[in-house]
Design an enzyme around this catalytic site. Structure first.
Site, PDB file in Angstrom:
ATOM      1  N   THR A 115      43.022  40.179  40.037  1.00  0.00           N
ATOM      2  CA  THR A 115      43.350  39.769  38.671  1.00  0.00           C
ATOM      3  C   THR A 115      43.999  40.976  38.006  1.00  0.00           C
ATOM      4  OG1 THR A 115      41.568  38.144  38.514  1.00  0.00           O
ATOM      5  CG2 THR A 115      42.446  39.013  36.447  1.00  0.00           C
ATOM      6  N   LYS A 190      45.783  32.705  35.278  1.00  0.00           N
ATOM      7  CA  LYS A 190      44.429  33.265  35.293  1.00  0.00           C
ATOM      8  C   LYS A 190      44.035  33.721  33.884  1.00  0.00           C
ATOM      9  CE  LYS A 190      40.501  34.851  36.799  1.00  0.00           C
ATOM     10  NZ  LYS A 190      40.327  35.832  37.891  1.00  0.00           N
TER      11      LYS A 190
END
Length: 305
Positions: A115, A190
């Protein structure tokens, strides 16, 4: 170290030579599912003891080995998967003489499950293309349990043909592997995911704290309202543990603050207004001050007690 990997039924796919960089709580089981699905897996981890533990754990699954550098791990790999901490960690395993790009052959694909920022995804995609490589940004959702069970949701950005080539292999640790746009789109998706979670967890925290102060049996209340419009994954999976004041598991507050920092930085660039997200980020800072950096994100309720 937790090395749980819960085997599942894998869709038949030709064995591929792959590498996996980063064997943390997510990467270890993700790489394990690739091995269990029959792929030849070479792993690299900054702490070599984790690579050794991986090979010991998966030695009966097929061809597994460790490498001393990302470049060495990437040599001969058709696909290089990666899951590390942040932008700087990602650059450190990708670039330079010992980075993965230095070891990859033209046509090979780098799939990043970190991420990270959309900016670094686009940066590395550009560098990859200049070297004759392919790059897919592919952050995941589902937490440690999703990784262990091979049931992660993966949000991807990149070239459609490259994505289709990678998907059958990545389904070893995924239940959904979806292309959402060009380079950077996976990271942006995300961020959307984390914005949703931040608001949901804060609302659930306030609801549980309110109900407890009102003298309600919150286990019973959650069972009832969980059958109606208030239902969510967070309510089903974190509501009962919030009632019990248990937070020593799950997705850590420190990680969530890192993710929300990426969200807020991106919002400054694109002009999005995120008042609730910014507020919840500060609430998580309060939890860190309470010593809860490694508590699950549902520990937001601790501020209200």
């Amino acid at each position: 170290m937790n090395t749980d990997i819960h085997a599942k039924t894998y869709e038949p796919t030709p064995a591929r030579r792959v590498a996996f960089l980063g064997l943390g709580v997510m990467g270890f089981p993700m790489a394990g599912h690739l091995a269990l699905a029959g792929h030849d897996v070479t792993v690299y981890n900054r702490n070599a003891s984790k690579s050794e533990a991986f090979c010991a754990r998966l030695k009966g699954a097929g061809k597994v080995k460790s490498a001393a550098t990302p470049a060495e791990a990437a040599q001969g790999a058709e696909i290089v998967f990666c899951c590390v901490g942040n932008d700087d960690d990602l650059r450190s395993v990708v670039l330079g003489e010992t980075g993965a790009f230095a070891g990859m052959a033209p046509g090979a694909v780098f799939v990043d499950h970190t991420t990270a920022s959309a900016t670094v995804a686009r940066e590395l995609d550009e560098i990859a293309r200049a070297r004759g490589l392919q790059f897919i940004d592919a952050p995941v959702s589902g937490g440690q349990a999703g990784a262990q069970n091979g049931l992660l949701t993966v949000m991807c950005g990149g070239d459609a043909a490259t994505f289709e080539a990678v998907k059958p292999v990545a389904m070893a640790f995924s239940r959904a592997f979806t292309l959402l746009g060009p380079s950077g789109a996976g990271q942006l998706a995300k961020m959307v995911n984390q914005i949703c979670i931040a608001g949901l967890v804060q609302g659930l925290s306030e609801a549980v704290a309110f109900g407890q102060r009102s003298g309600l049996d919150m286990d019973a209340v959650l069972q009832v309202i969980g059958k109606g419009a208030a239902q969510s994954w967070q309510m089903d999976n974190r509501g009962p543990t919030m009632v019990q004041d248990k937070f020593d598991f799950g997705f850590a507050v420190d990680w969530m603050r890192k993710d929300l920092g990426l969200v807020l930085d991106e919002a400054k660039r694109n002009g999005a207004r995120l008042p609730v997200t910014a507020l919840v980020d500060q609430f998580y800072a309060d939890v860190q001050q309470m010593g809860g950096g490694r508590w699950d994100t549902s520990s937001l309720i601790k501020r209200l007690r």
